[in-house]
Enzyme design. Structure first.
Site, short mmCIF file in Angstrom:
data_model
loop_
_atom_site.label_atom_id
_atom_site.label_comp_id
_atom_site.label_asym_id
_atom_site.label_seq_id
_atom_site.Cartn_x
_atom_site.Cartn_y
_atom_site.Cartn_z
N SER A 142 0.81 -1.21 0.00
CA SER A 142 0.00 0.00 0.00
C SER A 142 0.84 1.26 0.00
O SER A 142 0.30 2.36 -0.04
CB SER A 142 -0.93 0.00 1.22
OG SER A 142 -0.18 -0.19 2.40
N HIS A 198 -2.30 -3.00 -6.03
CA HIS A 198 -2.81 -2.59 -4.73
C HIS A 198 -4.33 -2.62 -4.69
O HIS A 198 -5.01 -1.76 -5.25
CB HIS A 198 -2.30 -1.18 -4.39
CG HIS A 198 -2.76 -0.67 -3.07
ND1 HIS A 198 -2.97 0.68 -2.82
CD2 HIS A 198 -3.07 -1.31 -1.91
CE1 HIS A 198 -3.39 0.83 -1.59
NE2 HIS A 198 -3.47 -0.35 -1.01
N GLU A 246 -5.02 -0.19 -7.72
CA GLU A 246 -3.93 0.67 -8.21
C GLU A 246 -2.87 -0.23 -8.84
O GLU A 246 -2.39 -1.17 -8.20
CB GLU A 246 -3.31 1.46 -7.06
CG GLU A 246 -4.09 2.67 -6.63
CD GLU A 246 -3.39 3.48 -5.56
OE1 GLU A 246 -3.24 4.69 -5.73
OE2 GLU A 246 -2.98 2.89 -4.53
N ASN A 295 -3.16 6.17 -0.70
CA ASN A 295 -2.71 6.37 0.69
C ASN A 295 -1.95 7.67 0.90
O ASN A 295 -1.85 8.13 2.04
CB ASN A 295 -1.88 5.17 1.14
CG ASN A 295 -2.77 3.99 1.48
OD1 ASN A 295 -3.87 4.17 1.99
ND2 ASN A 295 -2.32 2.78 1.17
#
Length: 287
Positions: free
Chosen positions: A119, A140, A152, A190
């Site tokens: 992540s 991800h 992702e 993130n």
């Protein structure tokens, strides 16, 4: 290349969700964890979720049995020699990930793609420990994996166009929407989400408001489906801290400094829902 066999390395919440989603899409899945009990727990977790889906009418009993029949547990990483792709979903720790990828590189046949569900950690650095950096990529998933549509897709410096294309096709077959982003700390999701969560923790730390009030403001005022502190508990406070550390060290900006209260909770073992206590208390632990 036609992908048929998927290995998921790591049987936690993310790993079991990825295994369930891949099997639901018709792939044969081997799920591995270095701790055998964790692998058993992961299989139990996904069976429970599938049973719930059947009870709510989202799946038929036959569909549930079909998904479960395509999932098997691996007792050894050597089973990766059968995989067309290995999706790693272990703890957010660079040493652990690079050791795993180096081992997989020696086990897997030449065509196997090695994907990381990291992540926040750099794909280029993970790929560098292998002899196939062109076949290493970030994939991800969002939590909970069976529900969330986004994946992702992160190319490392050497990731080939062919590898990126194959992984995007795989994500689409799994019912996901792949979005390609560049290899920066935290990627996009993130880099935006965790500083918001960290700021919510600072609001608790500085006495601005209680967790319930902070979450209510964000739900009612910003139309978020879940408050940031509830979400932090759901993600795991240890994971939140790890990602903030990656952002802080990788980008070198003080705005990414983890809140001291977040560090304190993690040191206390208050990791959120999975440990039974975080910013809120939970009747059941998630493991």
């Amino acid at each position: 290349m036609e992908m048929k066999h998927v290995m998921v390395a790591g049987a936690g919440q993310m790993g079991s969700g990825i295994a369930q989603t891949a099997a639901d899409a018709g792939f044969y899945v081997r799920m591995y964890d270095v701790i055998p009990d964790a692998a058993e727990a992961g299989l139990k977790r996904l069976k429970k979720q599938l049973t719930r889906d059947a009870e709510k009418g989202r799946k038929t009993e036959a569909e549930v049995k079909g998904v479960i029949s395509r999932i098997s547990l691996s007792r050894t990483l050597e089973d990766a020699k059968h995989a067309d792709i290995v999706i790693e979903a272990i703890a957010e720790n660079m040493t652990a990930k690079t050791e795993l990828f180096n081992t997989l590189d020696h086990i897997c046949p030449p065509h196997t793609i090695l994907a990381s569900n990291t992540s926040s950690l750099p794909i280029t650095e993970i790929a560098a420990v292998t002899n196939r950096p062109d076949q290493v990529i970030g994939m991800h998933f969002m939590n909970p994996v069976p529900v969330m549509k986004l994946v992702e897709v992160i190319r490392g410096l050497a990731t080939s166009e062919v590898t990126a294309l194959e992984v995007k096709k795989l994500a689409e077959k799994m019912g996901k929407t792949p979005v390609e982003v560049n290899d920066f700390p935290g990627f996009v999701s993130n880099r935006i989400l965790l500083p918001m969560i960290n700021e919510a923790v600072y609001c608790v730390y500085e006495g601005v408001a209680k967790p319930e009030a902070i979450d209510e403001v964000m739900k009612l005022g910003m139309n978020h489906p879940m408050g940031p502190l509830t979400l932090a508990d759901f993600i795991g406070l240890d994971t939140c801290l790890s990602i903030m550390e990656v952002l802080y060290s990788g980008l070198g900006d003080s705005k990414y400094r983890p809140c001291p209260l977040l560090r304190k909770y993690v040191k206390a073992g208050w990791l959120g829902k999975k440990s039974g206590r975080g910013f809120y208390q939970y009747e059941e632990r998630a493991f």
